[in-house]
Design a protein around this motif. Structure first.
Motif, short mmCIF file in Angstrom:
data_model
loop_
_atom_site.label_atom_id
_atom_site.label_comp_id
_atom_site.label_asym_id
_atom_site.label_seq_id
_atom_site.Cartn_x
_atom_site.Cartn_y
_atom_site.Cartn_z
N SER A 1 0.96 -1.26 0.16
CA SER A 1 -0.02 -0.02 -0.04
C SER A 1 0.84 1.42 0.01
CB SER A 1 -0.84 0.12 1.24
OG SER A 1 -0.08 -0.14 2.52
N GLU A 2 0.18 2.36 0.09
CA GLU A 2 1.14 3.72 -0.03
C GLU A 2 1.73 4.07 1.13
OE1 GLU A 2 -1.60 7.01 -0.84
OE2 GLU A 2 -3.17 6.08 -0.24
N ASP A 3 1.16 3.41 2.41
CA ASP A 3 2.21 3.65 3.43
C ASP A 3 3.76 3.20 3.52
OD1 ASP A 3 1.60 0.98 3.49
OD2 ASP A 3 0.64 1.20 5.53
N ARG A 4 3.94 2.23 2.37
CA ARG A 4 5.37 1.93 2.16
C ARG A 4 5.79 1.11 3.40
NH1 ARG A 4 5.18 6.87 0.58
NH2 ARG A 4 6.51 7.64 2.33
N LYS A 5 4.90 0.29 4.09
CA LYS A 5 5.54 -0.47 5.09
C LYS A 5 6.04 -1.81 4.92
CE LYS A 5 3.01 1.92 8.86
NZ LYS A 5 1.95 1.77 9.97
N GLU A 6 5.40 -2.60 3.77
CA GLU A 6 5.50 -3.76 3.53
C GLU A 6 6.29 -3.68 2.04
OE1 GLU A 6 2.33 -6.25 4.00
OE2 GLU A 6 2.28 -6.03 6.14
N ARG A 7 7.53 -3.69 1.84
CA ARG A 7 7.96 -3.82 0.29
C ARG A 7 7.94 -5.23 -0.35
NH1 ARG A 7 14.03 -1.90 -1.13
NH2 ARG A 7 14.33 -4.30 -0.33
N GLN A 8 7.39 -5.41 -1.11
CA GLN A 8 7.27 -6.54 -1.65
C GLN A 8 8.31 -7.08 -2.85
OE1 GLN A 8 4.71 -8.89 -1.16
NE2 GLN A 8 3.90 -7.22 0.35
N GLY A 9 8.91 -6.06 -3.40
CA GLY A 9 10.07 -6.46 -4.29
C GLY A 9 10.92 -5.01 -4.61
N SER A 10 11.75 -5.09 -5.28
CA SER A 10 12.55 -4.25 -5.87
C SER A 10 13.10 -4.66 -7.28
CB SER A 10 13.83 -3.62 -4.89
OG SER A 10 14.44 -2.79 -5.43
N ILE A 11 13.07 -3.69 -8.27
CA ILE A 11 13.78 -3.79 -9.55
C ILE A 11 14.81 -3.00 -9.84
CG2 ILE A 11 13.19 -3.92 -11.93
CD1 ILE A 11 10.19 -4.23 -11.35
N ALA A 12 15.97 -3.36 -10.04
CA ALA A 12 17.42 -2.69 -10.00
C ALA A 12 17.32 -2.03 -11.64
CB ALA A 12 18.61 -3.58 -9.70
N LEU A 13 17.44 -0.67 -11.67
CA LEU A 13 17.70 -0.47 -13.32
C LEU A 13 19.16 0.08 -13.62
CD1 LEU A 13 14.88 2.34 -12.49
CD2 LEU A 13 14.56 0.06 -13.55
N ASP A 14 19.41 -0.38 -14.79
CA ASP A 14 20.68 -0.04 -15.41
C ASP A 14 20.48 0.30 -16.88
OD1 ASP A 14 20.08 -2.40 -16.20
OD2 ASP A 14 21.74 -3.58 -15.08
N GLY A 15 21.72 0.48 -17.49
CA GLY A 15 21.48 0.59 -19.04
C GLY A 15 21.19 -0.46 -19.84
N ASN A 16 20.98 -1.71 -19.29
CA ASN A 16 20.62 -2.76 -20.01
C ASN A 16 18.83 -2.69 -19.95
OD1 ASN A 16 23.05 -3.71 -20.83
ND2 ASN A 16 23.34 -4.54 -18.63
N CYS A 17 18.22 -2.03 -19.12
CA CYS A 17 17.00 -1.91 -19.00
C CYS A 17 16.35 -1.34 -20.23
CB CYS A 17 16.38 -1.55 -17.71
SG CYS A 17 17.11 -2.62 -16.40
N CYS A 18 14.97 -1.65 -20.66
CA CYS A 18 14.39 -1.06 -21.36
C CYS A 18 12.89 -1.21 -21.24
CB CYS A 18 14.49 -1.46 -22.93
SG CYS A 18 13.93 -3.08 -23.23
N VAL A 19 11.87 -0.19 -21.71
CA VAL A 19 10.60 0.05 -21.34
C VAL A 19 9.70 -0.13 -22.70
CG1 VAL A 19 8.61 1.28 -20.60
CG2 VAL A 19 10.97 1.64 -19.47
N GLU A 20 8.77 -1.01 -22.80
CA GLU A 20 7.91 -1.25 -24.09
C GLU A 20 6.60 -0.86 -23.82
OE1 GLU A 20 8.83 -4.80 -26.11
OE2 GLU A 20 11.12 -4.12 -26.56
#
Length: 630
Positions: free
Chosen positions: A253-272
């Protein structure tokens, strides 16, 4: 702007808060408390002896900020950055800001209690942190009006209102603000008036300030709800996403108490952008080297904003930048510097044009003077010519009488007149050349004076640059010496640690060898015990066998007795007397049997020993002749 400068900005407020007399110096006892609190927040050990040794030559009075800065950099910040580099974590900048805000707010932040528009303490702290982030990198910390306008526009945009530029210009037009720039206390005073926020609710203002704080200080590029497709169950779940320049975190939720995961961003990432499917619309995906994350936004505008924000984060990582707003701040500062350079260049050009205009006007005035002198010379020449003509007429009238006599000399006089006119023409040309030469000489003199002035200015500038270069060289040599001492100290510490590790390794190997020897001894003892037990069991079996044999031999038979063939079984039985050696042997054998029965509960080996002892007694008695063995 690096992390050290951000920490120093907050610590500067804490130092000035302890300066109660505003003399620029703080007592060492207060600096000890400040240093201890900073070490506690940064999770590093505090060494109070180092502070005493550092200021050992300054025991007579308090310490200035210039004297405290080397101790702060060497014993606190360097240790903190070394510790967090080893742990690959960032120092707790927000906790340091809270500590310094607590110290400085007690002294400087005193809003009016009867004012309904006074901001809460948390909002004031967030504005104080935003001010430190956007302030200039010089002390005392001030913010230029352009940065103030930028910050207020961000807050008003978060509240969905338009900035009241009239009130801002009125506040900027004050003498103190116009001369020295915005201080954090004048900025908070302006925000507490409520004129900028136009009377918006306190809750809306707090939410807007927190949103701008998270965006600028906490480096949050974008936040919001998105639908995310699970990697295992392949179902859709709504998550609260927080985008930073290096990671994309998602929470329950938006209170950011329970983090479900994290995605590391680098130069090899792309958005489609993806087409609508599975009942979801406005879909897009984030591709990394290992996984592909599918997400869905609420509408097309949100999808476009999210894709643009993620592409911005990837671009920042590719360019080696850690914060978007730090980069934007540097760009705004460069634009201000370029505008200032253009303004100075324009002013310099205007001054140069004005100087040329004045020079032109001066030359025109000189030209007018020369024309006036030429007109006066022409008038004098005309007067001379007129007088000469008059004299000539008089002479002509006088010579008309003598014309006849002067006919011969007339030609000579005419020739002389022609020569005199030519000479007068040459004199006029010579005067004109001398005037032009005087003008050129004056111009050359002015240029030489200007060149000498420019040479003097350049000489002074060169002297200043040489002295500044010498100071920088001295500072560089001092820094190099400190760095060499620190490297030697680090090498000695590494050598001591390596020697200690080798000693511990040798001790560990010796303990392991002793443990192996103990295990081997224990194994041999166990084998000996097993062999002893096996021998004991064998001896017990042999003793039982001999007992059976002895029991058969224990029946006494008298000499010359015969077993009768008929009658009862007890007819031939006789009670042995006390002198019967078989009876004495049986009584002696029963006494050790009773002793063995008492001790049988103690150990099984003791019972076997009793039986062996009883057998030995029987054999000894038989050998001594106490009993008859048939």
């Amino acid at each position: 702007m690096d992390l050290r400068s951000e920490l120093l900005k907050s610590i500067w407020y804490g130092f000035t808060a302890l300066d109660l007399e505003k003399s620029g110096k703080v007592s060492k006892s207060q600096l000890k408390v400040l240093s201890h609190n900073l070490c506690t927040v940064l999770s590093i050990p505090h060494d109070p002896v180092a502070l005493e040794e550092h200021f050992r030559d300054d025991d007579d009075g308090p310490v200035s900020s210039q004297g405290y800065m080397p101790y702060l950099n060497k014993y606190i910040l360097d240790k903190s950055f070394l510790l967090f580099c080893l742990c690959t974590q960032m120092p707790p900048l927000e906790q340091v800001d809270e500590l310094c805000w607590t110290l400085t707010a007690k002294k400087n932040y005193k809003p009016a209690k009867d004012n309904k528009n006074v901001l809460p303490g948390k909002d004031a702290f967030h504005l104080w942190s935003l001010f430190n982030f956007l302030s200039e990198d010089k002390y005392p910390l001030v913010m230029v009006p352009d940065e103030v306008e930028y910050l207020l526009k961000k807050i008003c945009m978060a509240m969905s209102v338009e900035l009241n530029c009239v009130e801002l210009e009125d506040f900027i037009s004050q003498d103190a603000v116009r001369q020295n720039g915005f201080t954090v206390w004048s900025f908070l005073e302006m925000m507490n008036t409520g004129k900028i926020t136009r009377g918006m609710g306190q809750e809306i203002t707090s939410m807007a300030i927190e949103e701008v704080y998270r965006e600028i200080v906490a480096d949050v590029l974008k936040e919001g709800y998105l639908w995310k497709k699970s990697q295992l169950r392949r179902n859709w779940k709504e998550r609260w996403f927080t985008l930073r320049p290096i990671t994309l975190d998602y929470y329950t939720s938006e209170d950011r108490k329970e983090r479900q995961g994290s995605i590391a961003l680098d130069g090899n990432c792309c958005v489609e952008v993806l087409s609508d499917r599975d009942g979801k619309r406005c879909m897009f995906c984030l591709k990394t080297l290992s996984k592909t994350y599918e997400m869905s936004a609420s509408d097309t505008k949100q999808r476009q904003e999210w894709t643009a924000a993620i592409q911005t984060a990837i671009r920042l990582h590719t360019e080696g930048k850690t914060s978007l707003h730090k980069d934007l701040k540097l760009k705004r500062r460069e634009q201000r510097e370029q505008r200032e350079k253009r303004r100075l260049a324009k002013e310099e050009e205007q001054q140069r044009f004005q100087a040329l205009q004045e020079e032109k006007e001066r030359k025109l005035a000189e030209l007018e003077l020369l024309k006036e002198a030429q007109r006066q010379a022409q008038a004098l020449l005309e007067q001379d010519e007129m007088r000469r003509r008059q004299h000539h007429e008089e002479m002509q009238q006088a010579l008309e009488v003598q014309l006849r006599e002067a006919k011969e000399s007339r030609a000579t006089m005419q020739a002389e007149m022609v020569l005199k006119e030519e000479e007068a023409e040459r004199q006029r040309k010579r005067i004109k050349e001398l005037e032009e030469m005087q003008t050129s000489l004056e111009e050359a003199l002015q240029q030489e004076i200007k060149a000498r002035q420019d040479e003097e200015v350049f000489r002074y500038a060169q002297t200043g640059l040489l002295s500044e270069e010498e100071d920088k060289m001295k500072a560089l040599m001092a820094l190099q010496e400190e760095q060499e001492e620190y490297i030697l100290k680090t090498q000695r510490e590494k050598q001591e640690l390596r020697q200690e590790m080798e000693n511990k390794s040798r001790a560990l190997e010796e303990a392991q060898r002793q443990l192996e020897e103990v295990r081997a001894n224990r194994y041999r003892v166990d084998q000996d015990v097993v062999a002893a037990q096996r021998k004991l069991r064998q001896a017990s079996t042999n003793v039982k066998h001999w007992n059976v044999q002895m029991n058969r031999l224990m029946r006494p038979i008298g000499p010359g007795e015969k077993r009768p063939s008929g009658g009862g079984s007890f007819s031939s039985f006789q009670i042995p007397s006390q002198r019967d050696p078989g009876l004495r042997l049986r009584q002696r054998s029963e006494e050790p049997d009773e002793e063995c029965k008492e001790n049988v509960d103690n150990s099984s080996s003791a019972g076997s020993g009793c039986e062996g002892e009883r057998e030995e007694r029987r054999l000894s008695q038989a050998s001594n002749g106490d009993m008859d063995i048939p």
